[in-house]
Scaffold this motif. Structure first.
Motif, PDB file in Angstrom:
ATOM      1  N   GLU A  21       0.836  -1.195   0.000  1.00 28.45           N
ATOM      2  CA  GLU A  21       0.000   0.000   0.000  1.00 28.45           C
ATOM      3  C   GLU A  21       0.871   1.245   0.000  1.00 28.45           C
ATOM      4  OE1 GLU A  21      -2.490   1.787   3.462  1.00 28.45           O
ATOM      5  OE2 GLU A  21      -3.844   0.407   2.404  1.00 28.45           O
ATOM      6  N   ALA A  22       0.535   2.203  -0.854  1.00 24.00           N
ATOM      7  CA  ALA A  22       1.260   3.468  -0.918  1.00 24.00           C
ATOM      8  C   ALA A  22       0.254   4.609  -0.954  1.00 24.00           C
ATOM      9  CB  ALA A  22       2.157   3.511  -2.148  1.00 24.00           C
ATOM     10  N   LEU A  23       0.675   5.778  -0.466  1.00 17.35           N
ATOM     11  CA  LEU A  23      -0.171   6.969  -0.502  1.00 17.35           C
ATOM     12  C   LEU A  23       0.217   7.832  -1.693  1.00 17.35           C
ATOM     13  CD1 LEU A  23      -0.215   8.032   3.265  1.00 17.35           C
ATOM     14  CD2 LEU A  23      -1.902   6.657   2.035  1.00 17.35           C
ATOM     15  N   ASN A  24      -0.763   8.249  -2.474  1.00 20.18           N
ATOM     16  CA  ASN A  24      -0.455   9.140  -3.591  1.00 20.18           C
ATOM     17  C   ASN A  24      -0.431  10.593  -3.129  1.00 20.18           C
ATOM     18  OD1 ASN A  24      -3.104  10.012  -3.370  1.00 20.18           O
ATOM     19  ND2 ASN A  24      -3.801   9.013  -5.253  1.00 20.18           N
ATOM     20  N   GLU A  25      -0.264  11.512  -4.083  1.00 16.58           N
ATOM     21  CA  GLU A  25      -0.136  12.931  -3.732  1.00 16.58           C
ATOM     22  C   GLU A  25      -1.387  13.521  -3.112  1.00 16.58           C
ATOM     23  OE1 GLU A  25      -1.392  12.611  -8.077  1.00 16.58           O
ATOM     24  OE2 GLU A  25      -0.101  11.543  -6.649  1.00 16.58           O
ATOM     25  N   HIS A  26      -2.523  12.798  -3.247  1.00 24.27           N
ATOM     26  CA  HIS A  26      -3.774  13.251  -2.652  1.00 24.27           C
ATOM     27  C   HIS A  26      -4.041  12.612  -1.296  1.00 24.27           C
ATOM     28  CE1 HIS A  26      -4.557  15.066  -6.521  1.00 24.27           C
ATOM     29  NE2 HIS A  26      -4.493  13.885  -7.119  1.00 24.27           N
ATOM     30  N   GLY A  27      -3.080  11.811  -0.809  1.00 21.30           N
ATOM     31  CA  GLY A  27      -3.253  11.124   0.456  1.00 21.30           C
ATOM     32  C   GLY A  27      -4.117   9.880   0.357  1.00 21.30           C
ATOM     33  N   GLU A  28      -4.368   9.420  -0.873  1.00 22.11           N
ATOM     34  CA  GLU A  28      -5.195   8.233  -1.065  1.00 22.11           C
ATOM     35  C   GLU A  28      -4.326   6.974  -1.012  1.00 22.11           C
ATOM     36  OE1 GLU A  28      -8.260  10.351  -4.273  1.00 22.11           O
ATOM     37  OE2 GLU A  28      -6.425   9.318  -4.953  1.00 22.11           O
ATOM     38  N   ALA A  29      -4.816   5.951  -0.325  1.00 18.89           N
ATOM     39  CA  ALA A  29      -4.104   4.681  -0.233  1.00 18.89           C
ATOM     40  C   ALA A  29      -4.365   3.850  -1.489  1.00 18.89           C
ATOM     41  CB  ALA A  29      -4.554   3.915   1.010  1.00 18.89           C
ATOM     42  N   LEU A  30      -3.290   3.450  -2.143  1.00 17.90           N
ATOM     43  CA  LEU A  30      -3.417   2.689  -3.377  1.00 17.90           C
ATOM     44  C   LEU A  30      -2.619   1.387  -3.284  1.00 17.90           C
ATOM     45  CD1 LEU A  30      -2.830   5.515  -6.034  1.00 17.90           C
ATOM     46  CD2 LEU A  30      -5.024   4.603  -5.246  1.00 17.90           C
ATOM     47  N   PRO A  31      -3.221   0.257  -3.665  1.00 19.83           N
ATOM     48  CA  PRO A  31      -2.435  -0.978  -3.788  1.00 19.83           C
ATOM     49  C   PRO A  31      -1.472  -0.832  -4.963  1.00 19.83           C
ATOM     50  CG  PRO A  31      -4.662  -1.310  -4.619  1.00 19.83           C
ATOM     51  CD  PRO A  31      -4.635   0.058  -4.014  1.00 19.83           C
ATOM     52  N   THR A  32      -0.186  -1.065  -4.704  1.00 16.02           N
ATOM     53  CA  THR A  32       0.847  -0.776  -5.707  1.00 16.02           C
ATOM     54  C   THR A  32       1.809  -1.946  -5.847  1.00 16.02           C
ATOM     55  OG1 THR A  32       0.733   1.567  -5.093  1.00 16.02           O
ATOM     56  CG2 THR A  32       2.675   0.842  -6.338  1.00 16.02           C
ATOM     57  N   PRO A  33       2.025  -2.441  -7.083  1.00 14.04           N
ATOM     58  CA  PRO A  33       2.996  -3.525  -7.275  1.00 14.04           C
ATOM     59  C   PRO A  33       4.425  -3.000  -7.178  1.00 14.04           C
ATOM     60  CG  PRO A  33       2.080  -2.871  -9.385  1.00 14.04           C
ATOM     61  CD  PRO A  33       1.330  -2.093  -8.346  1.00 14.04           C
ATOM     62  N   ILE A  34       5.283  -3.758  -6.521  1.00 13.81           N
ATOM     63  CA  ILE A  34       6.712  -3.446  -6.459  1.00 13.81           C
ATOM     64  C   ILE A  34       7.497  -4.689  -6.880  1.00 13.81           C
ATOM     65  CG2 ILE A  34       6.450  -1.707  -4.642  1.00 13.81           C
ATOM     66  CD1 ILE A  34       7.478  -3.805  -2.643  1.00 13.81           C
ATOM     67  N   ALA A  35       8.709  -4.464  -7.367  1.00  9.82           N
ATOM     68  CA  ALA A  35       9.538  -5.573  -7.847  1.00  9.82           C
ATOM     69  C   ALA A  35      10.119  -6.362  -6.680  1.00  9.82           C
ATOM     70  CB  ALA A  35      10.667  -5.035  -8.722  1.00  9.82           C
ATOM     71  N   GLY A  36      10.234  -7.658  -6.866  1.00  5.77           N
ATOM     72  CA  GLY A  36      10.876  -8.492  -5.860  1.00  5.77           C
ATOM     73  C   GLY A  36      12.385  -8.300  -5.876  1.00  5.77           C
ATOM     74  N   GLU A  37      13.036  -8.674  -4.795  1.00  4.19           N
ATOM     75  CA  GLU A  37      14.499  -8.636  -4.717  1.00  4.19           C
ATOM     76  C   GLU A  37      14.940  -9.691  -3.712  1.00  4.19           C
ATOM     77  OE1 GLU A  37      18.168  -5.444  -4.199  1.00  4.19           O
ATOM     78  OE2 GLU A  37      16.196  -4.980  -3.350  1.00  4.19           O
ATOM     79  N   ASN A  38      15.775 -10.610  -4.178  1.00  5.01           N
ATOM     80  CA  ASN A  38      16.156 -11.749  -3.341  1.00  5.01           C
ATOM     81  C   ASN A  38      17.662 -11.973  -3.401  1.00  5.01           C
ATOM     82  OD1 ASN A  38      13.209 -13.004  -3.116  1.00  5.01           O
ATOM     83  ND2 ASN A  38      13.573 -12.574  -5.273  1.00  5.01           N
ATOM     84  N   PRO A  39      18.286 -12.281  -2.248  1.00  9.29           N
ATOM     85  CA  PRO A  39      19.694 -12.681  -2.298  1.00  9.29           C
ATOM     86  C   PRO A  39      19.795 -14.117  -2.794  1.00  9.29           C
ATOM     87  CG  PRO A  39      18.874 -12.822  -0.051  1.00  9.29           C
ATOM     88  CD  PRO A  39      17.752 -12.259  -0.880  1.00  9.29           C
ATOM     89  N   LEU A  40      20.776 -14.375  -3.636  1.00 14.17           N
ATOM     90  CA  LEU A  40      21.006 -15.721  -4.148  1.00 14.17           C
ATOM     91  C   LEU A  40      22.510 -15.979  -4.122  1.00 14.17           C
ATOM     92  CD1 LEU A  40      19.624 -18.229  -5.442  1.00 14.17           C
ATOM     93  CD2 LEU A  40      20.169 -17.217  -7.671  1.00 14.17           C
ATOM     94  N   THR A  41      22.932 -16.842  -3.201  1.00 11.19           N
ATOM     95  CA  THR A  41      24.353 -17.159  -3.066  1.00 11.19           C
ATOM     96  C   THR A  41      24.700 -18.341  -3.961  1.00 11.19           C
ATOM     97  OG1 THR A  41      24.387 -16.354  -0.785  1.00 11.19           O
ATOM     98  CG2 THR A  41      26.212 -17.765  -1.473  1.00 11.19           C
ATOM     99  N   LEU A  42      25.715 -18.139  -4.784  1.00 10.95           N
ATOM    100  CA  LEU A  42      26.118 -19.125  -5.781  1.00 10.95           C
ATOM    101  C   LEU A  42      27.289 -19.952  -5.259  1.00 10.95           C
ATOM    102  CD1 LEU A  42      26.271 -20.319  -8.664  1.00 10.95           C
ATOM    103  CD2 LEU A  42      27.498 -18.265  -9.359  1.00 10.95           C
ATOM    104  N   TYR A  43      27.115 -21.268  -5.302  1.00 12.69           N
ATOM    105  CA  TYR A  43      28.168 -22.207  -4.916  1.00 12.69           C
ATOM    106  C   TYR A  43      28.527 -23.071  -6.129  1.00 12.69           C
ATOM    107  CZ  TYR A  43      26.815 -21.128  -0.072  1.00 12.69           C
ATOM    108  OH  TYR A  43      26.523 -20.493   1.112  1.00 12.69           O
ATOM    109  N   VAL A  44      29.819 -23.303  -6.311  1.00 13.37           N
ATOM    110  CA  VAL A  44      30.287 -24.226  -7.348  1.00 13.37           C
ATOM    111  C   VAL A  44      31.102 -25.315  -6.673  1.00 13.37           C
ATOM    112  CG1 VAL A  44      31.638 -24.516  -9.448  1.00 13.37           C
ATOM    113  CG2 VAL A  44      30.338 -22.414  -9.093  1.00 13.37           C
ATOM    114  N   ASP A  45      30.600 -26.548  -6.755  1.00 12.06           N
ATOM    115  CA  ASP A  45      31.256 -27.682  -6.086  1.00 12.06           C
ATOM    116  C   ASP A  45      31.539 -27.348  -4.623  1.00 12.06           C
ATOM    117  OD1 ASP A  45      31.240 -29.229  -8.430  1.00 12.06           O
ATOM    118  OD2 ASP A  45      33.114 -28.313  -9.118  1.00 12.06           O
TER     119      ASP A  45
END
Length: 283
Positions: A21-45
């Motif tokens: 939920e985010a507030l716009n410039e009018h103070g209205e609450a809007l459901p808003t999509p945001i991008a995911g972000e995940n840590p991914l640790t890479l192991y080789v052997d």
């Protein structure tokens, strides 16, 4: 007929957007999509290599492409298995014939790091300029102005996470006729190009007549990665850096920046680019 080798891999894409939920410039609450972000640790052997922050759209291809573009693995045939586990935020890659000599070689490469201008990554293992002079791109392929415009239109029409949530970069691999073969978005442009590089290895796609498009700026690392995939055409809606320009000239890649709608700037590799008027006369 012998089937081409393909490693055993998971298919562990994460949810790409989340609603808050985010507030716009009018103070209205809007459901808003945001991008995911995940840590991914890479192991080789079982050796830890790096932790990437990623959207999680194509984690297996990202891991494979990272190893490819960092020159830590020379061929897809060296990889036996790629297993992503989001409970531990890790991806484990097992090579087919792990040896002490191979482990020592990888350790030596990992000792030398070059900090780059990349977002979401920012490091290259080994010498940044290593093997540049050995990269040979085809000079018998052409990109017409008409095909460039068709590509830009196809990218514009493509449904993307950026349109709904922003906060991501996108990369596309296209055919010589501007058909989008693969489109990947991630929180960093280098993750997106690595994921495409990994998928190209998995699908045995030859890059020698392909076009690579990115929303990000054309730095030295982006040029090197494109050249390593043997792709002769590199297009971006953004600009470029001095080193990106110098390396593009050195490897002979056709580099086009500031490409939006009917506008573009052709910086290097002019011999492969054909203006629409000239293409019409040749026909």
């Amino acid at each position: 007929m012998k089937t081409k080798y393909r490693p055993k891999i998971t298919s562990a894409s994460r949810p790409l957007t989340f609603e808050v939920e985010a507030l716009n410039e009018h103070g209205e609450a809007l459901p808003t999509p945001i991008a995911g972000e995940n840590p991914l640790t890479l192991y080789v052997d079982k050796r830890e290599v790096v932790t990437l922050m990623t959207l999680g759209q194509a984690p297996e291809a990202l891991a494979i492409g990272y190893l490819r573009n960092q020159r830590l693995v020379r061929s897809i045939d060296e990889i036996a298995e790629v297993q992503v586990d989001w409970e531990t935020d890790s991806v484990a890659i097992t090579t087919r014939k792990p040896t002490p000599a191979a482990a020592r070689k990888m350790k030596a490469r990992m000792k030398k790091r070059t900090v780059t201008t990349g977002c979401g990554q920012g490091t290259m293992f080994g010498d940044l300029m290593e093997e540049i002079d050995t990269l040979k791109l085809r000079d018998d392929v052409r990109l017409s102005e008409e095909t460039l415009y068709a590509l830009l239109d196809a990218v514009r029409r493509h449904e993307t996470i950026y349109k709904s949530a922003g906060a991501v970069h996108g990369c596309a691999l296209a055919s010589s006729s501007a058909e989008i073969l693969n489109f990947v978005e991630d929180v960093g442009r280098h993750n997106a190009v690595d994921a495409i590089a990994g998928q190209m290895w998995l699908d045995r796609v030859d890059g020698s007549d392909k076009i690579f498009y990115t929303t990000g700026r054309l730095t030295s690392e982006m040029v090197i990665k494109s050249a390593q995939m043997r792709i002769p055409f590199l297009v971006s809606r953004s600009g470029l850096t001095q080193m990106g320009f110098e390396i593009a000239n050195r490897v002979g890649i056709t580099m086009i920046g500031r490409a939006v709608n009917k506008h573009y700037l052709l910086f290097t590799g002019r011999q492969r680019f054909v203006k629409t008027a000239m293409a019409t006369m040749l026909a």
